[in-house]
Each structure stands twice: as structure tokens, then as C-alpha cells.
Design a protein around this motif. Structure first.
Motif, PDB file in Angstrom:
ATOM      1  N   LEU A   1       0.863  -1.183   0.000  1.00  0.00           N
ATOM      2  CA  LEU A   1       0.000   0.000   0.000  1.00  0.00           C
ATOM      3  C   LEU A   1       0.900   1.234   0.000  1.00  0.00           C
ATOM      4  CD1 LEU A   1      -2.670  -1.083   2.650  1.00  0.00           C
ATOM      5  CD2 LEU A   1      -2.756  -1.316   0.165  1.00  0.00           C
ATOM      6  N   PRO A   2       0.831   2.060  -1.036  1.00  0.00           N
ATOM      7  CA  PRO A   2       1.833   3.121  -1.206  1.00  0.00           C
ATOM      8  C   PRO A   2       1.545   4.374  -0.385  1.00  0.00           C
ATOM      9  CG  PRO A   2       0.298   3.152  -3.029  1.00  0.00           C
ATOM     10  CD  PRO A   2      -0.103   1.982  -2.175  1.00  0.00           C
ATOM     11  N   HIS A   3       1.209   4.182   0.897  1.00  0.00           N
ATOM     12  CA  HIS A   3       0.937   5.331   1.764  1.00  0.00           C
ATOM     13  C   HIS A   3       2.229   5.721   2.480  1.00  0.00           C
ATOM     14  CE1 HIS A   3      -3.019   4.297   0.617  1.00  0.00           C
ATOM     15  NE2 HIS A   3      -3.245   3.382   1.536  1.00  0.00           N
ATOM     16  N   LEU A   4       3.120   6.378   1.737  1.00  0.00           N
ATOM     17  CA  LEU A   4       4.449   6.693   2.251  1.00  0.00           C
ATOM     18  C   LEU A   4       4.500   8.050   2.937  1.00  0.00           C
ATOM     19  CD1 LEU A   4       6.490   5.494  -0.846  1.00  0.00           C
ATOM     20  CD2 LEU A   4       5.955   4.222   1.235  1.00  0.00           C
ATOM     21  N   ALA A   5       3.619   8.952   2.524  1.00  0.00           N
ATOM     22  CA  ALA A   5       3.624  10.315   3.069  1.00  0.00           C
ATOM     23  C   ALA A   5       2.202  10.851   3.067  1.00  0.00           C
ATOM     24  CB  ALA A   5       4.536  11.211   2.248  1.00  0.00           C
ATOM     25  N   GLY A   6       1.284  10.091   3.679  1.00  0.00           N
ATOM     26  CA  GLY A   6      -0.124  10.443   3.626  1.00  0.00           C
ATOM     27  C   GLY A   6      -0.756   9.919   2.348  1.00  0.00           C
ATOM     28  N   GLU A   7      -2.066  10.100   2.234  1.00  0.00           N
ATOM     29  CA  GLU A   7      -2.775   9.681   1.028  1.00  0.00           C
ATOM     30  C   GLU A   7      -3.834  10.709   0.677  1.00  0.00           C
ATOM     31  OE1 GLU A   7      -2.930   8.771  -1.814  1.00  0.00           O
ATOM     32  OE2 GLU A   7      -2.835   6.589  -1.640  1.00  0.00           O
ATOM     33  N   ARG A   8      -3.993  10.906  -0.612  1.00  0.00           N
ATOM     34  CA  ARG A   8      -5.055  11.793  -1.092  1.00  0.00           C
ATOM     35  C   ARG A   8      -6.285  10.929  -1.399  1.00  0.00           C
ATOM     36  NH1 ARG A   8      -2.846  15.926  -5.423  1.00  0.00           N
ATOM     37  NH2 ARG A   8      -1.969  14.069  -6.426  1.00  0.00           N
ATOM     38  N   ALA A   9      -6.789  10.954  -2.624  1.00  0.00           N
ATOM     39  CA  ALA A   9      -8.023  10.213  -2.919  1.00  0.00           C
ATOM     40  C   ALA A   9      -7.826   8.717  -2.676  1.00  0.00           C
ATOM     41  CB  ALA A   9      -8.438  10.468  -4.364  1.00  0.00           C
ATOM     42  N   PRO A  10      -8.856   8.058  -2.115  1.00  0.00           N
ATOM     43  CA  PRO A  10     -10.108   8.663  -1.657  1.00  0.00           C
ATOM     44  C   PRO A  10     -10.130   8.979  -0.155  1.00  0.00           C
ATOM     45  CG  PRO A  10     -10.356   6.299  -1.675  1.00  0.00           C
ATOM     46  CD  PRO A  10      -8.935   6.577  -2.112  1.00  0.00           C
TER      47      PRO A  10
END
Length: 346
Positions: free
Chosen positions: A330-339
Motif C-alpha cells: 500500500l503506497p501510503h508513504l507520506a499520507g494519502e489523497r483520494a479517496p
């Protein structure tokens, strides 16, 4: 003999790209690129030097001239990364490095503004719009609280393509599509949104049609383009991709694989949906998109972690996707935008 062409620039996250669209023949565009650096001086901070964008435009134009010979430029367009913001003084010069779309320093301020706007969310935006760390007014309020001397002298808040067009033409303007969250369906700034942060309205450029001419290239412009060439107001990179991908009829979809990953669909109407960005209609077409925080940049991070090139990592991922128990990244390396719009996702 000089060949007639239209010139397009893309001020991207990792590089400036430029392409010549030939007007005298049906043949592929001639495209070049010039990389520029990104600075991360503190955790969550992601900045760029606007001078690098201008230098990249000049380098690309020089490279195109060397590779194709004489060109008769008929028009110029400049798209760019958006939710990247720079603050200019009265002399038109940047007061500090640009704060890019990947920057999350304003997360707490954004949450505060989102809470203030919550009771009027439907009235302001017509749906579940979320103020996140990349929202222009969150950056403005962060600046007022943390760099008050910069805020006190700021006279303009611009996007990269608007800054570059101003450098080419001397004219400051923007389009409605690129000003995400600030413009309503009538292609005007939303007064109630601007009121969230004191003085916001005075810093924003006037709104023009993206296919209007912002002006003409001036003599001795910093990109080295010939003078007197019309320059379009232009729009954001994702909308440039929408036209390039042919997403101009309802029911079509696209995926843009860049530093961010953007999935978009077009329709005849807007159905407000949590976590999704719905743009004001253009020529009757509504576009809805979900931009991620990390697309290609996630691949760029994980490939060397696995001692692979990016091409090798992609090939390996394709092969392992058929595994009955694949490893999931899961590419949540520096926060996530959508959705999700969660700056703390890791």
C-alpha cells in the motif's frame, strides 16, 4: 524553411517536458524533457525552486531547436502540477520556495479550516469537498502563522503554470479548473470559501478561459522563445491529460501514471461522491478524478529497497500478481489523497 508548430510545456513534479505539435503534417510530436530537483528540508516539507522550472523551459526549447531546426511557433501552452503554490512579492519574484502538492506541513491548519467549513460544506461546494494539506488557503494560513514576514509582503498566490506564463508574457491570469476548491460551477471564485482565510481574495489571479490567450511572449523572455507568440491561459496537468487521452465524451475513463496516479471518468452530470474531486463542467463534460499521493514516486522508493531497477520491480510485480498469496504494497508513504485524504496515512 521553418516548420509551423504549436509548443506545449508541462511543468511536472520531476521534470519539465516540452513537445512540438507539427501543424504542417500528421506525424508524432517531437518531445524532450529536463529534470529538476525537489527539496525536503523537514519531515513533511516538499519544495521546489521556481527558477528551475524556467531553466527547464529554456533547456527544452534549446534542445528542440537543435534537434528539429528552424520552427515557426504559432502558439504556446503551459500545463503544470497543481496544488503546488508559490507566493510572489510586488516585483513578481518568489518570496520563498514553492510548496508542492506532496507537502503536508499544513495538515493541522487544513483540518481546522475543514472543521470551520463543515456546517456549510454542501452550500459552498455542492458536495463532500475535503480541505486537505494541499489546499491553497490552508497553505496561506500556515504561511501567516509561521512565516508572517513573507505573508505580509505577498501580493500573489500562483500555480506553477501561471507563474511560468507570467514570465513569458508579463500577464498574470489563471483558469477555473486549476483552482481546485476555490471556484464554483459558474466559473467564479466562491466568496464563502475565500472568507475562510483573511485576505485570500486579494492574492488570487483573475480567472480566464483555459483556451483564451493570456498574452504574447515578450522580448527577451527567460525561456528564449521568439517574441509575439500567443500563449494560452492553459490548465492543470490532469486536464491536459484528459484532452490527450480523449476523455471528451461521457462514459470514458483514464489512468494517468506519473509521480501521482490519477484515475478519472467523464459523465454528463455531477454526482457528489466522498473522496472524489469533481471539476466544473467544460463544454458540457463533467470529469471526476481521484489523485493519489504516490504513484510513480512509490515505485521510485520501493525499487531500490528491493535492489531492483524500476523496470525490474514492475516486471516482478506483474509476475507476482498471479500468485495465490501475493504480497500487497500500500503506497501510503507520506499520507494519502483520494479517496482517503489522510495526511497521516502510513
Amino acid at each position: 524553411m521553418a516548420r509551423a508548430a504549436a509548443l506545449g510545456f508541462d511543468i511536472g513534479t520531476t521534470s519539465v517536458k516540452a513537445g512540438l505539435l507539427w501543424l504542417d503534417a500528421d506525424e508524432p510530436m517531437t518531445v524532450v524533457g529536463h529534470a529538476h530537483p525537489t527539496s525536503r528540508p523537514h519531515p513533511g516539507w516538499v519544495e521546489q525552486d521556481p527558477a528551475d522550472w524556467i531553466a527547464g523551459m529554456a533547456a527544452c526549447w534549446g534542445q528542440l531547436q537543435r534537434s528539429v531546426g528552424p520552427v515557426e511557433l504559432r502558439s504556446v501552452g503551459v500545463c503544470s502540477q497543481v496544488n503546488t503554490h508559490l507566493f510572489l512579492g510586488t516585483d513578481g519574484r518568489p518570496l520563498r520556495p514553492a510548496i508542492t502538492w506532496q507537502d503536508t506541513r499544513a495538515a493541522a491548519v487544513a483540518a481546522e479550516l475543514d472543521g470551520l467549513a463543515a456546517p456549510r460544506r454542501e452550500a459552498l461546494w455542492g458536495g463532500p469537498f475535503t480541505i486537505d494539506a494541499s489546499f491553497s488557503l490552508a497553505r496561506l494560513l500556515w504561511l501567516a502563522r509561521n512565516e508572517p514576514e513573507v505573508r505580509a509582503t505577498a501580493s500573489s498566490l500562483l500555480l506553477p503554470k501561471d507563474y511560468c506564463i507570467a514570465a513569458l508574457t508579463g500577464e498574470i491570469a489563471t483558469d477555473a479548473i486549476s483552482q481546485i476548491g476555490l471556484v464554483g460551477m459558474g466559473d467564479t471564485y466562491i466568496p464563502g470559501v475565500l472568507e475562510l482565510v483573511e485576505g485570500a481574495g486579494s492574492l488570487l489571479p483573475r480567472l480566464r478561459g483555459f483556451d483564451d490567450a493570456a498574452g504574447e511572449t515578450v522580448d527577451s523572455n527567460p525561456a528564449g522563445l521568439p517574441a509575439g507568440v500567443p500563449v494560452a491561459v492553459s490548465t492543470m496537468d490532469a486536464w491536459g491529460s484528459i484532452f490527450g487521452a480523449g476523455l471528451l465524451r461521457p462514459g470514458r475513463g483514464m489512468d494517468v501514471a506519473g509521480t501521482s496516479e490519477i484515475v478519472g471518468v467523464s459523465s454528463e452530470r455531477t454526482v457528489p461522491t466522498q473522496g472524489i474531486v469533481s471539476f466544473p463542467p467544460v463544454y458540457g463534460t463533467h470529469v471526476h478524478a481521484g489523485p493519489t499521493q504516490a504513484g510513480g514516486s512509490a515505485l521510485e522508493w520501493i525499487a531500490p529497497m528491493l535492489s531492483m531497477s524500476m523496470a525490474e520491480a514492475l516486471a516482478e510485480a506483474g509476475a507476482r500478481a498471479r500468485d495465490p498469496q501475493p504480497v500487497v504494497f500500500l503506497p501510503h508513504l507520506a499520507g494519502e489523497r483520494a479517496p482517503y485524504w489522510d495526511p497521516h496515512a502510513r
